[in-house]
Design a protein around this motif. Structure first.
Motif, PDB file in Angstrom:
ATOM      1  N   CYS A 121       0.867  -1.179   0.000  1.00  0.00           N
ATOM      2  CA  CYS A 121       0.000   0.000   0.000  1.00  0.00           C
ATOM      3  C   CYS A 121       0.904   1.229   0.000  1.00  0.00           C
ATOM      4  N   ALA A 122       0.941   1.919  -1.120  1.00  0.00           N
ATOM      5  CA  ALA A 122       1.765   3.110  -1.245  1.00  0.00           C
ATOM      6  C   ALA A 122       0.919   4.348  -0.974  1.00  0.00           C
ATOM      7  N   ALA A 123       1.412   5.191  -0.090  1.00  0.00           N
ATOM      8  CA  ALA A 123       0.680   6.405   0.287  1.00  0.00           C
ATOM      9  C   ALA A 123       1.350   7.635  -0.306  1.00  0.00           C
ATOM     10  N   SER A 124       0.517   8.523  -0.791  1.00  0.00           N
ATOM     11  CA  SER A 124       1.044   9.788  -1.299  1.00  0.00           C
ATOM     12  C   SER A 124       0.981  10.827  -0.193  1.00  0.00           C
ATOM     13  N   GLY A 125       1.676  11.907  -0.367  1.00  0.00           N
ATOM     14  CA  GLY A 125       1.620  12.973   0.618  1.00  0.00           C
ATOM     15  C   GLY A 125       2.671  12.817   1.702  1.00  0.00           C
ATOM     16  N   ARG A 126       2.829  13.876   2.460  1.00  0.00           N
ATOM     17  CA  ARG A 126       3.807  13.864   3.517  1.00  0.00           C
ATOM     18  C   ARG A 126       3.211  13.363   4.816  1.00  0.00           C
ATOM     19  N   SER A 127       4.062  13.136   5.776  1.00  0.00           N
ATOM     20  CA  SER A 127       3.645  12.797   7.140  1.00  0.00           C
ATOM     21  C   SER A 127       2.920  11.464   7.246  1.00  0.00           C
ATOM     22  N   PHE A 128       3.151  10.559   6.316  1.00  0.00           N
ATOM     23  CA  PHE A 128       2.509   9.248   6.432  1.00  0.00           C
ATOM     24  C   PHE A 128       2.947   8.548   7.702  1.00  0.00           C
ATOM     25  N   SER A 129       4.112   8.893   8.200  1.00  0.00           N
ATOM     26  CA  SER A 129       4.594   8.282   9.435  1.00  0.00           C
ATOM     27  C   SER A 129       3.738   8.657  10.636  1.00  0.00           C
ATOM     28  N   SER A 130       2.818   9.584  10.457  1.00  0.00           N
ATOM     29  CA  SER A 130       1.899   9.969  11.525  1.00  0.00           C
ATOM     30  C   SER A 130       0.552   9.258  11.420  1.00  0.00           C
ATOM     31  N   TYR A 131       0.405   8.377  10.464  1.00  0.00           N
ATOM     32  CA  TYR A 131      -0.863   7.694  10.208  1.00  0.00           C
ATOM     33  C   TYR A 131      -0.823   6.252  10.691  1.00  0.00           C
ATOM     34  N   THR A 132      -1.837   5.858  11.414  1.00  0.00           N
ATOM     35  CA  THR A 132      -2.099   4.442  11.619  1.00  0.00           C
ATOM     36  C   THR A 132      -2.592   3.878  10.291  1.00  0.00           C
ATOM     37  N   SER A 133      -2.198   2.660   9.963  1.00  0.00           N
ATOM     38  CA  SER A 133      -2.571   2.113   8.660  1.00  0.00           C
ATOM     39  C   SER A 133      -2.797   0.612   8.752  1.00  0.00           C
ATOM     40  N   GLY A 134      -3.411   0.060   7.714  1.00  0.00           N
ATOM     41  CA  GLY A 134      -3.630  -1.374   7.740  1.00  0.00           C
ATOM     42  C   GLY A 134      -4.508  -1.865   6.617  1.00  0.00           C
ATOM     43  N   TRP A 135      -5.151  -3.014   6.854  1.00  0.00           N
ATOM     44  CA  TRP A 135      -5.908  -3.700   5.819  1.00  0.00           C
ATOM     45  C   TRP A 135      -7.238  -4.231   6.336  1.00  0.00           C
ATOM     46  N   PHE A 136      -8.248  -4.082   5.488  1.00  0.00           N
ATOM     47  CA  PHE A 136      -9.534  -4.736   5.655  1.00  0.00           C
ATOM     48  C   PHE A 136      -9.790  -5.540   4.390  1.00  0.00           C
ATOM     49  N   ARG A 137     -10.763  -6.434   4.437  1.00  0.00           N
ATOM     50  CA  ARG A 137     -11.127  -7.191   3.244  1.00  0.00           C
ATOM     51  C   ARG A 137     -12.628  -7.366   3.169  1.00  0.00           C
ATOM     52  N   GLN A 138     -13.093  -7.654   1.961  1.00  0.00           N
ATOM     53  CA  GLN A 138     -14.535  -7.780   1.754  1.00  0.00           C
ATOM     54  C   GLN A 138     -14.826  -8.778   0.652  1.00  0.00           C
ATOM     55  N   THR A 139     -15.829  -9.607   0.889  1.00  0.00           N
ATOM     56  CA  THR A 139     -16.347 -10.519  -0.124  1.00  0.00           C
ATOM     57  C   THR A 139     -17.767 -10.098  -0.466  1.00  0.00           C
ATOM     58  N   PRO A 140     -18.249 -10.450  -1.649  1.00  0.00           N
ATOM     59  CA  PRO A 140     -19.590 -10.024  -2.067  1.00  0.00           C
ATOM     60  C   PRO A 140     -20.669 -10.413  -1.069  1.00  0.00           C
ATOM     61  N   GLY A 141     -21.508  -9.459  -0.739  1.00  0.00           N
ATOM     62  CA  GLY A 141     -22.620  -9.720   0.158  1.00  0.00           C
ATOM     63  C   GLY A 141     -22.278  -9.666   1.631  1.00  0.00           C
ATOM     64  N   LYS A 142     -21.017  -9.397   1.929  1.00  0.00           N
ATOM     65  CA  LYS A 142     -20.601  -9.332   3.333  1.00  0.00           C
ATOM     66  C   LYS A 142     -20.037  -7.963   3.662  1.00  0.00           C
ATOM     67  N   GLU A 143     -20.018  -7.645   4.950  1.00  0.00           N
ATOM     68  CA  GLU A 143     -19.438  -6.384   5.390  1.00  0.00           C
ATOM     69  C   GLU A 143     -17.911  -6.461   5.341  1.00  0.00           C
ATOM     70  N   ARG A 144     -17.294  -5.295   5.349  1.00  0.00           N
ATOM     71  CA  ARG A 144     -15.838  -5.261   5.369  1.00  0.00           C
ATOM     72  C   ARG A 144     -15.342  -5.841   6.677  1.00  0.00           C
TER      73      ARG A 144
END
Length: 123
Positions: A21-44
């Motif tokens: 996951c590549a982030a644009s912009g500055r100060s990304f080191s100040s962001y919490t980050s991660g991953w979610f996933r989703q399948t059809p018909g289901k919530e993230r």
């Protein structure tokens, strides 16, 4: 901040993939980050997140021991290494971020979402 996920694809059960996951912009080191996933018909579904410094990580029980999240703030990039993949890991995977956020499983805590990348695991 804008997020661009990559690295998805088709893999056999038991195989591995690494999402980026590549982030644009500055100060990304100040962001919490991660991953979610989703399948059809289901919530993230929460997968994993990492604190802004990278010192704290959390995982969903379903992926614990198989997936590893990491980040390289010098490259503004978060990674998700996925090993021992199972057919039930098949989903669209979304990268997320939140400025100064806490490491949390709640999707509503993340204000920035990238376009997803498809991961398909065949049996």
């Amino acid at each position: 901040v804008q997020l661009q996920a990559s690295g998805g694809g088709l893999v056999q059960a038991g195989g591995s993939l690494r999402l980026s996951c590549a982030a644009s912009g500055r100060s990304f080191s100040s962001y919490t980050s991660g991953w979610f996933r989703q399948t059809p018909g289901k919530e993230r579904e929460f997968v994993s997140t990492v604190s802004s410094s990278g010192s704290s990580t959390i995982y969903a029980d379903s992926v614990k021991g198989r997936f590893t999240i990491s980040r390289d703030n010098a490259k503004n990039t978060v990674y998700l290494r996925m090993n021992s993949l199972k057919p039930e890991d098949t989903a669209v995977y979304y990268c997320v971020a939140q400025f100064g956020g806490r490491n949390t499983r709640a999707p509503t805590s993340y204000g920035y979402w990238g376009r997803g990348t498809q991961v398909t695991v065949s049996s």
